[in-house]
Design an enzyme around this catalytic site. Sequence first.
Site, PDB file in Angstrom:
ATOM      1  N   GLY A   9      -2.902 -66.458  15.955  1.00 23.85           N
ATOM      2  CA  GLY A   9      -3.333 -67.137  17.167  1.00 23.85           C
ATOM      3  C   GLY A   9      -2.747 -68.539  17.260  1.00 23.85           C
ATOM      4  N   ASN A  25     -14.730 -70.700  20.846  1.00 21.27           N
ATOM      5  CA  ASN A  25     -14.987 -70.178  19.513  1.00 21.27           C
ATOM      6  C   ASN A  25     -16.234 -70.758  18.861  1.00 21.27           C
ATOM      7  OD1 ASN A  25     -12.868 -72.299  19.755  1.00 21.27           O
ATOM      8  ND2 ASN A  25     -13.264 -72.533  17.575  1.00 21.27           N
ATOM      9  N   GLN A  39     -10.904 -65.348  21.128  1.00 17.19           N
ATOM     10  CA  GLN A  39     -12.305 -64.986  20.907  1.00 17.19           C
ATOM     11  C   GLN A  39     -12.786 -63.879  21.846  1.00 17.19           C
ATOM     12  OE1 GLN A  39     -14.531 -65.793  18.577  1.00 17.19           O
ATOM     13  NE2 GLN A  39     -13.104 -67.127  17.485  1.00 17.19           N
ATOM     14  N   SER A  83      -5.201 -63.002  18.266  1.00 14.46           N
ATOM     15  CA  SER A  83      -5.054 -63.021  16.813  1.00 14.46           C
ATOM     16  C   SER A  83      -5.722 -61.782  16.238  1.00 14.46           C
ATOM     17  CB  SER A  83      -5.710 -64.285  16.249  1.00 14.46           C
ATOM     18  OG  SER A  83      -5.747 -64.205  14.842  1.00 14.46           O
ATOM     19  N   ALA A  84      -4.948 -60.981  15.494  1.00 12.36           N
ATOM     20  CA  ALA A  84      -5.441 -59.668  15.045  1.00 12.36           C
ATOM     21  C   ALA A  84      -6.676 -59.757  14.150  1.00 12.36           C
ATOM     22  CB  ALA A  84      -4.319 -58.914  14.327  1.00 12.36           C
ATOM     23  N   HIS A  85      -6.768 -60.818  13.337  1.00 10.31           N
ATOM     24  CA  HIS A  85      -7.892 -60.832  12.385  1.00 10.31           C
ATOM     25  C   HIS A  85      -9.229 -61.161  13.052  1.00 10.31           C
ATOM     26  CE1 HIS A  85      -8.677 -65.226  11.505  1.00 10.31           C
ATOM     27  NE2 HIS A  85      -7.452 -65.360  11.988  1.00 10.31           N
ATOM     28  N   THR A 132      12.288 -61.635  10.242  1.00 13.07           N
ATOM     29  CA  THR A 132      12.084 -60.192  10.060  1.00 13.07           C
ATOM     30  C   THR A 132      10.642 -59.832  10.387  1.00 13.07           C
ATOM     31  OG1 THR A 132      13.787 -60.145   8.368  1.00 13.07           O
ATOM     32  CG2 THR A 132      12.225 -58.305   8.376  1.00 13.07           C
ATOM     33  N   CYS A 136     -18.191 -81.981   8.154  1.00 13.85           N
ATOM     34  CA  CYS A 136     -18.681 -83.155   7.444  1.00 13.85           C
ATOM     35  C   CYS A 136     -17.582 -83.629   6.514  1.00 13.85           C
ATOM     36  CB  CYS A 136     -19.926 -82.782   6.658  1.00 13.85           C
ATOM     37  SG  CYS A 136     -20.763 -84.179   5.950  1.00 13.85           S
TER      38      CYS A 136
HETATM   39  C1  LIG Z   1      -9.171 -68.210  15.229  1.00 14.11           C
HETATM   40  C2  LIG Z   1      -8.721 -68.849  16.481  1.00 14.11           C
HETATM   41  C3  LIG Z   1      -7.399 -69.302  16.637  1.00 14.11           C
HETATM   42  C4  LIG Z   1      -6.406 -69.275  15.518  1.00 14.11           C
HETATM   43  O1  LIG Z   1      -5.987 -67.987  15.169  1.00 14.11           O
HETATM   44  P1  LIG Z   1      -5.253 -67.782  13.767  1.00 14.11           P
HETATM   45  O2  LIG Z   1      -4.760 -66.382  13.817  1.00 14.11           O
HETATM   46  O3  LIG Z   1      -6.300 -67.963  12.716  1.00 14.11           O
HETATM   47  O4  LIG Z   1      -4.164 -68.779  13.671  1.00 14.11           O
HETATM   48  C5  LIG Z   1      -7.020 -69.831  17.845  1.00 14.11           C
HETATM   49  N1  LIG Z   1      -7.892 -69.930  18.863  1.00 14.11           N
HETATM   50  C6  LIG Z   1      -9.158 -69.504  18.758  1.00 14.11           C
HETATM   51  C7  LIG Z   1     -10.077 -69.630  19.938  1.00 14.11           C
HETATM   52  C8  LIG Z   1      -9.623 -68.964  17.560  1.00 14.11           C
HETATM   53  O5  LIG Z   1     -10.891 -68.572  17.469  1.00 14.11           O
END
Ligand SMILES: *Cc1c(COP(=O)(O)O)cnc(C)c1O
Length: 384
Positions: A69, A149, A177, A197-199, A235, A323
């Site tokens: 992302g 997020n 999100q 973002s895939a994760h 790649t 913090c």
């Molecule tokens: C997690 C997140 C990202 C970043 O994605 P990554 O794959 O971890 O670099 C960007 N924008 C939002 C709103 C996110 O929640």
Amino acid sequence: MIYFDHAATTPLDPSVLDAMVPYYRDVFGNPSSAYAGAREARKAIDAARDRVASILGCHGSEVIFTSGGSESDNLAIKGVAFANPGRRHIVTTSVEHHAVLNTCEFLERHFGYEVTFLPVDQCGMISPDDVQRAIRPDTVVVSMMLANNEVGTIQPLAEVARIAGSHGIPIHTDAVQGAASLDLNVDKLGVDLLSLSAHKFNGPKGVGILYVRRGTAMLPQQQGGGQERGMRAGTENTAGIVGAAVALELAANRRETYVRHCSELRDVLIAEVLENVEDAVLTGHPTERLANNASFAFAGADGEALLMALDAEDIAASIGSACTSGTLEVSHVLRAMGLDDLYAGGSLRLTVGAENTRDQVEELVELLPNVVDRARAARRMTLV
Ligand SMILES: *Cc1c(COP(=O)(O)O)cnc(C)c1O
């Protein structure tokens, strides 16, 4: 462990892993090479691109695979800005993810761009009228997230996209999100660029997607080979790309059940936390919010202590504030929403997922009053 931090990352779906494994173990060829094993990798990437395109409602040639992302956000904003050197003004919001905020600040500091960071109301929502007023003849791009997020507020993106479009200005959205619960059709959203973002949707870490509408002028931000139609050298991460596509397809197929399940848990969390914990407020919008986001602020509590106490109970959650070395730094999102410091220092973000259960929610609700008490005692300690 009870995992209530799906906004930070999500577990890899086993079927996604299964789809990826052959591209680590057997089909290892470089997709740009000219032999059977390499062609198979190329075919898998092309198929993944088409699967992503069908969910976004676009053409495969409009999909770029990236490392996540953050890279998608960087490429979208810098790519469009540098392709239009005569225009040096950017419109974004004050509640963006750091991948957007810091990219804009970087362009401001090092390249002389002017950036308008739009304010939000106390629910974290921007006003389309503010976008209309902020746009100038030299505005190069508008970047506004689909959903926040930290507090889960869903922005009026389609309306803002119409405004940007009527001025001929490309609009980018960080939709990271929203992937699990919202419609990602790029025409319905009206966007020209969209980051994923895939994760964040049960796919692998380190794989991102950037949609770029045909005809949008964009300069690559990474030079090397001609991969991704020259827009992103390097790649290809074949297994990761396959995993991202399978995960996005799964998310789209499961969207309805996911939304029903998560919003039910979210609503129980919100109702019971507000009922059982004194001086607690819901942060973010009461209705225009992500199905899986329940975020709060507890007056006089220490956010860090809150997380530690939850961790001791084997519950994973997040705060909206960081913090740093003893000084409580309130999150830019809560600050933009005008949340009082007394509350903002004691924020808690609970983001649920498909695998969470009602029992887990009840367990948390049971524990929370005591956890908040302890976090309030911790804050009093640091104040004296
Ligand atoms: C997690 C997140 C990202 C970043 O994605 P990554 O794959 O971890 O670099 C960007 N924008 C939002 C709103 C996110 O929640």
